[in-house]
Write an enzyme that holds these catalytic residues in place. Structure first.
Site, PDB file in Angstrom:
ATOM      1  N   SER A 260       3.758  48.014 -26.186  1.00  0.00           N
ATOM      2  CA  SER A 260       3.177  47.096 -27.157  1.00  0.00           C
ATOM      3  C   SER A 260       2.648  47.850 -28.374  1.00  0.00           C
ATOM      4  O   SER A 260       2.114  48.949 -28.250  1.00  0.00           O
ATOM      5  CB  SER A 260       2.044  46.318 -26.479  1.00  0.00           C
ATOM      6  OG  SER A 260       0.977  46.098 -27.354  1.00  0.00           O
ATOM      7  N   GLY A 262       0.072  47.004 -31.289  1.00  0.00           N
ATOM      8  CA  GLY A 262      -0.867  46.043 -31.862  1.00  0.00           C
ATOM      9  C   GLY A 262      -1.441  46.598 -33.142  1.00  0.00           C
ATOM     10  O   GLY A 262      -1.025  47.650 -33.616  1.00  0.00           O
ATOM     11  N   LYS A 263      -2.387  45.858 -33.681  1.00  0.00           N
ATOM     12  CA  LYS A 263      -2.992  46.310 -34.927  1.00  0.00           C
ATOM     13  C   LYS A 263      -3.849  47.544 -34.691  1.00  0.00           C
ATOM     14  O   LYS A 263      -3.952  48.412 -35.524  1.00  0.00           O
ATOM     15  CB  LYS A 263      -3.861  45.184 -35.505  1.00  0.00           C
ATOM     16  CG  LYS A 263      -3.045  44.195 -36.316  1.00  0.00           C
ATOM     17  CD  LYS A 263      -3.945  43.299 -37.130  1.00  0.00           C
ATOM     18  CE  LYS A 263      -4.740  42.379 -36.233  1.00  0.00           C
ATOM     19  NZ  LYS A 263      -5.489  41.342 -36.924  1.00  0.00           N
ATOM     20  N   SER A 265      -3.915  49.357 -31.558  1.00  0.00           N
ATOM     21  CA  SER A 265      -3.475  50.324 -30.556  1.00  0.00           C
ATOM     22  C   SER A 265      -1.983  50.228 -30.287  1.00  0.00           C
ATOM     23  O   SER A 265      -1.352  49.220 -30.582  1.00  0.00           O
ATOM     24  CB  SER A 265      -4.232  50.086 -29.252  1.00  0.00           C
ATOM     25  OG  SER A 265      -3.787  48.887 -28.664  1.00  0.00           O
ATOM     26  N   VAL A 266      -1.460  51.317 -29.747  1.00  0.00           N
ATOM     27  CA  VAL A 266      -0.079  51.338 -29.273  1.00  0.00           C
ATOM     28  C   VAL A 266      -0.153  51.671 -27.788  1.00  0.00           C
ATOM     29  O   VAL A 266      -0.899  52.561 -27.399  1.00  0.00           O
ATOM     30  CB  VAL A 266       0.740  52.428 -29.992  1.00  0.00           C
ATOM     31  CG1 VAL A 266       2.198  52.353 -29.592  1.00  0.00           C
ATOM     32  CG2 VAL A 266       0.613  52.295 -31.496  1.00  0.00           C
ATOM     33  N   ASP A 404     -13.367  39.242 -25.978  1.00  0.00           N
ATOM     34  CA  ASP A 404     -12.052  38.899 -26.531  1.00  0.00           C
ATOM     35  C   ASP A 404     -11.207  38.300 -25.411  1.00  0.00           C
ATOM     36  O   ASP A 404     -10.035  38.613 -25.249  1.00  0.00           O
ATOM     37  CB  ASP A 404     -11.375  40.139 -27.115  1.00  0.00           C
ATOM     38  CG  ASP A 404     -10.140  39.788 -27.945  1.00  0.00           C
ATOM     39  OD1 ASP A 404      -9.987  38.596 -28.301  1.00  0.00           O
ATOM     40  OD2 ASP A 404      -9.330  40.680 -28.233  1.00  0.00           O
TER      41      ASP A 404
HETATM   42  P1  ADP Z   1      -4.627  45.494 -28.077  1.00  0.00           P
HETATM   43  O1  ADP Z   1      -5.986  45.854 -28.549  1.00  0.00           O
HETATM   44  O2  ADP Z   1      -3.541  46.082 -28.884  1.00  0.00           O
HETATM   45  O3  ADP Z   1      -4.486  44.012 -27.823  1.00  0.00           O
HETATM   46  P2  ADP Z   1      -4.333  45.738 -25.184  1.00  0.00           P
HETATM   47  O4  ADP Z   1      -5.205  46.571 -24.314  1.00  0.00           O
HETATM   48  O5  ADP Z   1      -4.510  44.263 -25.096  1.00  0.00           O
HETATM   49  O6  ADP Z   1      -4.504  46.262 -26.674  1.00  0.00           O
HETATM   50  O7  ADP Z   1      -2.840  46.119 -24.863  1.00  0.00           O
HETATM   51  C1  ADP Z   1      -1.762  45.531 -25.546  1.00  0.00           C
HETATM   52  C2  ADP Z   1      -0.680  45.086 -24.586  1.00  0.00           C
HETATM   53  O8  ADP Z   1      -0.206  46.195 -23.831  1.00  0.00           O
HETATM   54  C3  ADP Z   1      -1.168  44.107 -23.564  1.00  0.00           C
HETATM   55  O9  ADP Z   1      -1.048  42.791 -24.019  1.00  0.00           O
HETATM   56  C4  ADP Z   1      -0.273  44.360 -22.376  1.00  0.00           C
HETATM   57  O10 ADP Z   1       0.934  43.643 -22.511  1.00  0.00           O
HETATM   58  C5  ADP Z   1       0.031  45.844 -22.494  1.00  0.00           C
HETATM   59  N1  ADP Z   1      -0.854  46.619 -21.626  1.00  0.00           N
HETATM   60  C6  ADP Z   1      -2.047  47.169 -21.941  1.00  0.00           C
HETATM   61  N2  ADP Z   1      -2.578  47.827 -20.907  1.00  0.00           N
HETATM   62  C7  ADP Z   1      -1.713  47.684 -19.880  1.00  0.00           C
HETATM   63  C8  ADP Z   1      -1.666  48.142 -18.513  1.00  0.00           C
HETATM   64  N3  ADP Z   1      -2.658  48.876 -17.997  1.00  0.00           N
HETATM   65  N4  ADP Z   1      -0.601  47.794 -17.768  1.00  0.00           N
HETATM   66  C9  ADP Z   1       0.397  47.060 -18.280  1.00  0.00           C
HETATM   67  N5  ADP Z   1       0.432  46.614 -19.536  1.00  0.00           N
HETATM   68  C10 ADP Z   1      -0.601  46.914 -20.348  1.00  0.00           C
END
Ligand code: ADP
Ligand code: MN
Length: 512
Positions: A260, A262-263, A265-266, A404
């Site tokens: 993923s 995002g804005k 994080s990656v 959030d």
């Molecule tokens: P952001 O701040 O970019 O939303 P997230 O922690 O929500 O960061 O992570 C973004 C995406 O990455 C999540 O929606 C999920 O799909 C995937 N992701 C994050 N952490 C995990 C994990 N531990 N296992 C599987 N997928 C993850």
């Protein structure tokens, strides 16, 4: 047919006259394979269709299809600096191996042995072997941080008689300018000057400042463009090196690709490597890289600035460190949740702005977000009560508000809901903690899909154990703000927070 067509067709008609085969201008006897436009079109069409199908089947795992992102063998060669550092690491490893052989040779079977441990260059990953790693968590001593420049009192000078130093003093002023370089954008390389006793003249400093600002604007523009390129490019060389070290040390086996972008994080997927003495590495890991471009994080100030856990440090930190603080916050919050038994990723390691945790999902495929799954009404009900339960646990056992919480930050895996993305989570007594909780409750109650779901106000009371009686949203919110204000006043008067908001007895535990 036109004349050209006739001429070209001529050789095929037969072995033509002798002059024709000798003449350089003669038409060559072509054996071109005929291929109709329709064929080409359909081939392209087929390719497109296949691509489309593949994209639909693996929408998120982008880079995985192009082979692993980082392994021991596959390395990015686009940055000379990184290449040099990687070579150095490789050299250090060989050097250590040689050292170990010599150690063995000297010691043999002898009961008394000598150790070359202190001469080793590579140490296990956790011990921070490389000199570029400043222990940022220790704000008391930071070699890159200049000693506080001596401030000049309001009268404009210090000292007495002929030892007077004014604020225009060249040395004082120069040092101050050097220290101020720290405020430039983190991408702006100011070298080690900050740690040295450098004295920048005003003229040089101003020129640098101008340059830093225009660079910042330029890099913001570039960044926007980059956003559309592959996820891998979103990782700067320093981060890549950090990731590479994790693979090099054997902690991770391979980093397969991006899950993923995002804005802020990656997130990457990786296969876990060897366990160390004190750590078991999960077979599959998620690596969350907090982006070091600051623009997005500016809006998040209010979460961290008012969090007393970080309050003392916030004002002293430069932007780079604030981003690491987000990663640190996520780690602390996940640990609290883990201890309370809430389903969430398990923290593996934190390195600067890179957080490694266990992967929720299987075989590189991340568990779907709650917004992307269709649940049976039975599972829906199960999920709802589980969320309710988790919110209560989070509040009471972890002393946290997610802040959030939405169907984007809950994954459905193994028949249950997993909470993720807790870097912004705060304690309930955070100046805006209850407002955040109310917002979370609104998100959850609106998406309930369960007949007996509580409305957002009931949910708020159920989670917090507070007994706010207002029967409409406006009054309810006013009461929340009044409570927050009461807490702030308490801080003002007593210098510390209430340990928790008082509640009228234990609220009912909601469970299925
Ligand atoms: P952001 O701040 O970019 O939303 P997230 O922690 O929500 O960061 O992570 C973004 C995406 O990455 C999540 O929606 C999920 O799909 C995937 N992701 C994050 N952490 C995990 C994990 N531990 N296992 C599987 N997928 C993850
Ligand atoms: Mn998220």
């Amino acid at each position: 047919m036109d004349s050209v067509g006739v001429a070209a067709a001529a050789p095929d008609a037969g072995p033509g006259p002798a002059w024709q085969s000798k003449c350089p201008w003669g038409a060559p006897s072509t054996t071109s394979i005929s291929c109709s436009l329709a064929d080409v079109m359909s081939e392209q069409l087929a390719k497109e269709l296949q691509l489309e199908e593949e994209n639909a089947a693996f929408p998120e795992v982008v880079a995985a299809a192009e082979g692993p992102f980082i392994t021991g063998e596959n390395i990015d060669t686009s940055s000379d600096l990184m290449l040099a550092q990687m070579l150095q690491m490789e050299f250090d490893r060989e050097y250590d191996a040689q050292l170990r052989r010599e150690e063995k040779k000297i010691n043999g079977d002898s009961k008394v042995s000598i150790s070359f441990e202190n001469y080793r260059k590579v140490h296990p990953y956790d011990s921070d072997s490389s000199e570029d790693e400043v222990d940022w968590q220790d704000t008391r001593h930071d070699p890159y941080r200049a000693d506080k420049p001596t401030t000049t009192p309001r009268r404009g000078f210090i000292g007495k008689g002929k030892d007077i130093t004014t604020k225009h003093d060249e040395v004082v002023c120069g040092r101050k300018n050097t220290a101020r370089m720290e405020n430039f954008a983190p991408e702006f390389q100011v070298g080690d000057g900050i740690g040295m006793d450098l004295k920048l003249s005003n003229q040089v400093f101003n020129a640098l400042k101008q340059h830093a600002y225009s660079e910042e604007r330029r890099s913001a523009r570039l960044h926007e463009k980059k956003e559309h390129s592959t996820a891998e490019k979103a990782v700067d060389p320093k981060t890549r090196l950090l990731l590479y070290k994790m693979v090099n040390s054997g902690m991770l086996e391979t980093i397969t690709g991006c899950i993923s972008t995002g804005k802020e994080s990656v997130v990457f997927h990786a296969y876990g490597g060897n366990a160390t003495e004190d750590k078991v590495i999960p077979p599959e890991c998620a690596i969350k890289v907090f982006k070091t471009t600051l623009n997005e994080f500016k809006n998040r100030d209010k979460y961290i600035k008012d969090d007393y856990r970080f309050k003392d440090r916030f004002s002293k930190l430069n932007p780079r460190k604030i981003i690491r603080m987000w990663a640190e916050k996520e780690m602390h919050n996940l640990t609290r949740m883990q201890n309370a038994g809430i389903p969430c990723p398990q923290v593996v390691i934190l390195k600067k702005h890179v957080l490694v945790m266990s992967f929720i999902g299987q075989d590189q495929v991340p568990a779907p977000k709650l917004k992307d799954v269709t649940l049976s009404s039975e599972d829906m009900k199960k999920a709802y009560y589980q969320i309710l339960n988790m919110m209560q646990q989070l509040y009471r056992e972890c002393n946290l508000v997610h802040a959030d919480l939405s169907e984007y930050n809950m994954l459905w895996h193994d028949g249950k809901v997993w909470l993720i993305d807790v870097s912004q989570s705060v304690e309930p007594t955070h100046p805006h903690g209850l407002e955040f909780l109310f917002r979370d409750c609104r998100n959850v109650s609106q998406k309930g899909g369960v007949a007996e779901a509580l409305n957002e106000r009931e949910l708020f009371n159920a989670v917090s154990g507070l007994n706010i009686t207002a029967d409409n949203e406006v009054d309810f919110q006013a009461e929340i703000e009044a409570l927050e204000k009461m807490n702030e006043d308490h801080v003002q008067n007593h210098g510390k927070k209430l340990s928790a908001f008082s509640s009228d007895g234990d609220p009912p535990i909601y469970d299925e």
